[in-house]
Design an enzyme around this catalytic site. Structure first.
Site, PDB file in Angstrom:
ATOM      1  N   ASP A  43       0.876  -1.240  -0.100  1.00  0.00           N
ATOM      2  CA  ASP A  43       0.042   0.038  -0.030  1.00  0.00           C
ATOM      3  C   ASP A  43       0.727   1.191   0.031  1.00  0.00           C
ATOM      4  O   ASP A  43       1.559   1.420   0.834  1.00  0.00           O
ATOM      5  CB  ASP A  43      -0.864  -0.160   1.318  1.00  0.00           C
ATOM      6  CG  ASP A  43      -1.706   1.296   1.299  1.00  0.00           C
ATOM      7  OD1 ASP A  43      -2.774   0.996   0.579  1.00  0.00           O
ATOM      8  OD2 ASP A  43      -1.461   2.089   2.035  1.00  0.00           O
ATOM      9  N   TYR A  48       3.210   9.892   0.708  1.00  0.00           N
ATOM     10  CA  TYR A  48       4.325   9.511   1.582  1.00  0.00           C
ATOM     11  C   TYR A  48       5.493   9.735   1.117  1.00  0.00           C
ATOM     12  O   TYR A  48       6.634   9.531   1.632  1.00  0.00           O
ATOM     13  CB  TYR A  48       4.052   7.788   1.563  1.00  0.00           C
ATOM     14  CG  TYR A  48       2.684   7.451   1.835  1.00  0.00           C
ATOM     15  CD1 TYR A  48       1.930   8.312   2.606  1.00  0.00           C
ATOM     16  CD2 TYR A  48       2.199   6.009   1.759  1.00  0.00           C
ATOM     17  CE1 TYR A  48       0.872   7.632   3.095  1.00  0.00           C
ATOM     18  CE2 TYR A  48       0.761   5.702   1.961  1.00  0.00           C
ATOM     19  CZ  TYR A  48       0.222   6.478   3.000  1.00  0.00           C
ATOM     20  OH  TYR A  48      -0.948   6.179   3.297  1.00  0.00           O
ATOM     21  N   LYS A  77      -2.580   6.203  -4.022  1.00  0.00           N
ATOM     22  CA  LYS A  77      -3.688   7.289  -3.666  1.00  0.00           C
ATOM     23  C   LYS A  77      -3.475   8.705  -4.289  1.00  0.00           C
ATOM     24  O   LYS A  77      -2.321   9.311  -4.471  1.00  0.00           O
ATOM     25  CB  LYS A  77      -3.830   7.403  -2.387  1.00  0.00           C
ATOM     26  CG  LYS A  77      -3.897   5.885  -1.427  1.00  0.00           C
ATOM     27  CD  LYS A  77      -4.089   6.001  -0.084  1.00  0.00           C
ATOM     28  CE  LYS A  77      -4.016   4.707   0.564  1.00  0.00           C
ATOM     29  NZ  LYS A  77      -2.428   4.577   1.231  1.00  0.00           N
ATOM     30  N   HIS A 110      -7.510   9.986  -1.792  1.00  0.00           N
ATOM     31  CA  HIS A 110      -6.778   9.654  -0.440  1.00  0.00           C
ATOM     32  C   HIS A 110      -7.758  10.223   0.910  1.00  0.00           C
ATOM     33  O   HIS A 110      -7.723   9.539   1.672  1.00  0.00           O
ATOM     34  CB  HIS A 110      -5.421  10.700  -0.276  1.00  0.00           C
ATOM     35  CG  HIS A 110      -4.649   9.802   0.429  1.00  0.00           C
ATOM     36  ND1 HIS A 110      -3.063   9.676   0.608  1.00  0.00           N
ATOM     37  CD2 HIS A 110      -4.825   9.368   1.785  1.00  0.00           C
ATOM     38  CE1 HIS A 110      -2.711   9.052   1.548  1.00  0.00           C
ATOM     39  NE2 HIS A 110      -3.625   8.978   2.589  1.00  0.00           N
TER      40      HIS A 110
END
Ligand code: A2P
Length: 316
Positions: A43, A48, A77, A110
């Site tokens: 994931d 990130y 996302k 997201h």
């Protein structure tokens, strides 16, 4: 490993590796360790800021013949700064390029929150864009062509409450196949579980271990889930670890779960949770811990002057 089965027959391994907070330099090794251990579901997300390393690790393992692309399930996302229709495709293209992939298995919106282009997080109220200006439906509909042209296999959302899911179900021809939300024994999400089951929307539990490395951990004073007495007791009785109990809790409910770790021993320990079987009584004891408590309550989106509130995020 148990799978979730999508309506077209595609199978997503229930247990995946979470990569939020996995810093550059660590996530590369973590993904390699995970895939070598047997994880087939990773994931990730643009925000990130580590998709290049994730992609590098995947690319090398594919090149070495350790795994085939078609045996992996990769989720990413769309970040909140790319909700405008014209920003959706470029955002996905960047993610695919960073991940060195030509398609994603699953792409999620997201957050049900929009911010100004180019921002990671808002610095002032004007950085927040009200949903009246970019409705969620508009952004959602902008992701549909990505599925039609094969860049993503499945579409979903993250951090959506029941009314927001209902809205998409009623207003769009394309239904979200996944909702990824925070879930653990302090936040069992019974209503959401029932609603999504009724409408055949899959769920993924993020922060299943209580996200001990969350940015606010030092100051929010919230209880440490991994040290909860009931979780510890069940773990002792079964001769497994508290983390394995928390992971198994989601697996036993048919909910996908993505514990984050960058530590090789814990990556393997978490994978082994797939073997832990909980009795109905143990599941009930864990469900009884429900306190509606979020470790990640979206506080960053609701600062003074923002058009968003905690109520509009979670409870409308
Ligand atoms: P680390 O990455 O050093 O292993 P969550 O998935 O709920 O966001 O939790 C992630 C946090 O839990 C990280 O701090 C991670 O640290 C830690 N963690 C991951 N696996 C385990 C485990 N098996 N036991 C204890 N802590 C763990």
């Amino acid at each position: 490993m148990k799978n979730l089965v999508y309506t077209n027959g595609d199978r997503m391994p229930l247990l995946g590796l979470g990569t939020w907070k996995s810093i550059s330099g660590e996530v590369y090794e973590a993904v390699k360790e995970a895939i070598r251990t047997g994880y087939r579901h990773i994931d990730s997300a643009a925000i990130y800021k580590n998709e290049k390393e994730v992609g590098q690790a995947i690319a090398e393992l594919i090149a070495e013949g350790v795994v085939r692309r078609e045996d992996l399930w990769i989720t990413s996302k769309l970040w909140n700064d790319s909700h405008h229709v014209e920003d959706v495709l470029p955002a996905l293209e960047e993610t695919l390029s960073n991940l060195q992939l030509d398609y994603l298995d699953l792409y999620l919106m997201h957050w049900p929150v929009a911010i100004r282009k180019g921002l990671d997080f808002p610095r002032k109220p004007e950085d927040m864009i009200p949903l009246e200006e970019i409705p969620l439906l508009t952004t959602w509909e902008a992701t549909i062509p990505l599925k039609e042209n094969g860049m993503v296999r499945h579409l979903g959302v993250s951090n959506f409450n029941i009314p927001k899911l209902k809205h998409l179900l009623e207003a769009s021809s394309e239904k979200p196949e996944m909702n990824q939300v925070e879930m653990h024994p302090y936040l069992v999400q019974k209503d959401l579980v029932n609603f999504t089951r009724e409408h055949s929307i899959h769920l993924t539990a993020y922060s299943p271990l209580g996200s001990g490395d969350r940015p606010t951990a030092q100051r929010d004073g919230l209880p440490v889930l991994l040290q909860n007495e009931v979780v510890e007791k069940i773990a002792r009785e079964k001769n497994v670890t508290p983390a394995q109990i928390l992971i198994s809790f989601q697996l036993s409910r048919g909910i996908s779960v993505i514990p984050k770790s960058v530590n090789p021993r814990r990556i393997r320990e978490n994978f082994e949770a797939g073997r832990v079987v909980l009795s109905e009584e143990e599941i009930k004891q864990l469900e009884d811990l429900d306190a509606g408590m979020r470790y990640l309550n979206g506080g960053v989106w609701v600062k003074k002057g923002s058009p968003y509130t905690l109520q509009s995020l979670w409870e409308e």
